[in-house]
Scaffold this active site. Structure first.
Site, PDB file in Angstrom:
ATOM      1  CD  GLU A 120      91.289  -4.100  47.220  1.00  0.00           C
ATOM      2  OE1 GLU A 120      90.891  -4.898  48.083  1.00  0.00           O
ATOM      3  OE2 GLU A 120      91.113  -2.861  47.297  1.00  0.00           O
ATOM      4  CD  GLN A 121      94.294  -6.626  53.397  1.00  0.00           C
ATOM      5  OE1 GLN A 121      93.428  -5.822  53.699  1.00  0.00           O
ATOM      6  NE2 GLN A 121      95.109  -7.148  54.294  1.00  0.00           N
ATOM      7  N   GLY A 178      87.182  -2.965  43.688  1.00  0.00           N
ATOM      8  CA  GLY A 178      85.831  -2.437  43.807  1.00  0.00           C
ATOM      9  C   GLY A 178      85.406  -2.064  45.203  1.00  0.00           C
ATOM     10  CB  THR A 232      82.529  -2.002  51.116  1.00  0.00           C
ATOM     11  OG1 THR A 232      83.604  -2.173  52.041  1.00  0.00           O
ATOM     12  CG2 THR A 232      81.238  -2.483  51.768  1.00  0.00           C
ATOM     13  CB  CYS A 233      80.321  -0.151  46.633  1.00  0.00           C
ATOM     14  SG  CYS A 233      78.884   0.164  45.582  1.00  0.00           S
ATOM     15  CG  HIS A 249      48.149  12.026  35.752  1.00  0.00           C
ATOM     16  ND1 HIS A 249      47.948  12.041  37.118  1.00  0.00           N
ATOM     17  CD2 HIS A 249      47.224  11.164  35.248  1.00  0.00           C
ATOM     18  CE1 HIS A 249      46.947  11.259  37.426  1.00  0.00           C
ATOM     19  NE2 HIS A 249      46.476  10.701  36.307  1.00  0.00           N
TER      20      HIS A 249
END
Length: 459
Positions: free
Chosen positions: A33-34, A38, A40-41, A443
């Site tokens: 991971e740069q 996680g 963008t999200c 309902h």
């Protein structure tokens, strides 16, 4: 050279669960991971924006509390507190991501990966050290970043993206937004409700160019009702200005005019993050926009190298990325032979009210030659909406004229995404419009109005 069974490049919403599940199957897995765990999200998209949208909705309800017979003494917007809450939620999700990966036995490497050969990677770690990796399987999950168009003067002014805007600690007094897609509309309403004057500029003839015209028209009306100025069929010719004073020269209907603002948000789409990967050292093919080309089982032109999430063409939604990982995992470990061709495509735009969408639009269904009937119900005819005082929007379903099967739906309304999900499950289960018309719903749920929606087919 460190050997792994699989390497995942990018800690996105598809890459993380895939890495975890492969590790739990006994594979030796590395995930590179740069930036932040996680994808963008968690860091820039779903998590932070929906957290801030929740705050903006509270402000909006307070501003209209008289509608419900509640007298309040006014309120103030504390943007630093809103950002702090957003950051706390984001950090919570990040921490959970890393903890789950490491618990499963995944080697998490924080650094930048580039291809040095067909199945080899060079990783420059954040501390400056170099790691050389190789694997039988490699999964590209590097996502996309904001696209900055070539508009004269744009790169000479202090523009914002959907990422950098979320870090502003003062509400922009006058926010101009270039783009009329989902991100632009969510951010526009969010900052309008926090106190910005907002202007949206879209070059297409309507907002959300891929949606039916009636859907786009209602969303535009909802935004304008909150005093958001919307320009469509408008070209941005030139931009100039300095800090806190931006001038945008527009052309609408052949006439040029200038609008001004204190801040400029560029929300004109996103580009795949492939340029730095050095894919020329592999046999992986890119399209003209830089997206990784894959087959319907997500494998690239280089056997054993796959792409998932926003880095490949197609709809750029977190849930699609997550489904990508399921397809890959089940095909690799369960010989499932799943394909992207037959999966459903639900999505939701989190304006208020929401737009929930599933399946074919009316326009696309007719263009495909389906014999269709269209069920349509305005939200001001929905009991729950009337009772809650939130009657903007409508429900619309595209139905096969002969079989009664639901081909697609659009729901603009409070919890529109949840209502859409009911229709999605009906489509998956082959439940017809007639069956939904006669089904018992509790309902007075919003879902109960599906009875009335499909009754409109009888008129």
């Amino acid at each position: 050279m460190e050997n792994f069974d699989a390497i995942v490049i990018g800690s996105g919403q598809g890459g993380n669960p895939l890495a975890k599940k492969m590790a739990e199957k006994g594979w030796k897995i590395a995930l590179v991971e740069q930036r932040q765990p996680g994808g963008t999200c968690i860091n820039d998209g779903c998590t932070p924006t929906k957290t801030m949208i929740a705050s903006a909705r509270i402000a909006h309800l307070l501003s209209r509390s008289d509608t419900w017979g509640i007298r309040n003494q006014g309120y103030t917007v504390d943007l630093p507190a809103i950002i702090a809450r957003k950051n706390e939620v984001v950090q919570q999700f990040r921490n959970g991501t890393v903890k789950n990966l490491e618990k499963a036995g995944v080697t998490v490497l924080m650094g930048t990966a580039v291809f040095s050969g067909v199945k080899t990677l060079t990783v420059t770690m954040h501390d400056g050290s170099i790691r050389e990796l190789t694997a039988t399987h490699i999964f590209i999950n590097t996502g996309a970043a904001p696209f900055i168009p070539e508009i004269p003067g744009l790169r000479d002014v202090p523009y914002l993206t959907s990422t950098s805007l979320q870090e502003e600690v003062k509400v922009p007094p006058e926010l101009i937004i270039l783009g009329g897609g989902y991100i632009a509309l969510e951010m526009g309403q969010l900052y309008r409700r926090l106190g910005s004057t907002v202007t949206i500029v879209e070059k297409s003839a309507q907002l959300m160019s891929k949606e039916d015209p009636d859907v786009a028209a209602v969303i535009k009306k909802i935004l304008e009702a909150e005093d958001i100025e919307v320009y469509t069929a408008t070209t941005t010719e030139k931009i100039s200005g300095t800090q806190d004073h931006i001038e945008v020269q527009l052309q609408t209907a052949g006439k040029s005019h200038i609008i001004t603002g204190t801040h400029l948000l560029v929300a004109t789409g996103r580009n795949p993050q492939t340029a730095a990967l050095q894919l020329s050292k592999t046999n992986v093919t890119l399209d003209e926009k830089g997206y990784v080309q894959v087959n319907d089982q997500l494998e690239t032109s280089c056997p054993g190298i796959y792409a998932i999430g926003d880095v490949k063409p197609g709809p750029a939604f977190t849930h699609i990325s997550y489904n990508d990982h399921l397809i890959l995992y089940k095909n690799l470990f369960e010989e499932a032979e799943l394909s992207t061709k037959t999966r459903q495509l639900p999505y939701c735009m989190f304006t208020d009210p929401q737009l929930g969408r599933i399946g074919l639009s009316e326009t696309s269904a007719r263009q495909a030659g389906y014999p269709v009937k269209v069920a349509h119900l305005s939200m001001d005819k929905v009991a729950r909406a009337i009772e809650t005082g939130e009657t903007a929007g409508f429900m619309k379903a595209v139905v096969h004229e002969h079989t009664g099967q639901i081909l697609g739906a659009a729901v603009i309304g409070t919890e529109g995404g949840e209502i859409m999900s009911v229709l999605q499950m009906a489509m998956l289960g082959g439940i017809t419009a007639t069956q939904l018309r006669d089904m018992i719903f509790a309902h007075p749920l919003y879902a109960e109005s599906l009875n009335n929606l499909f009754m409109t087919l009888e008129k």
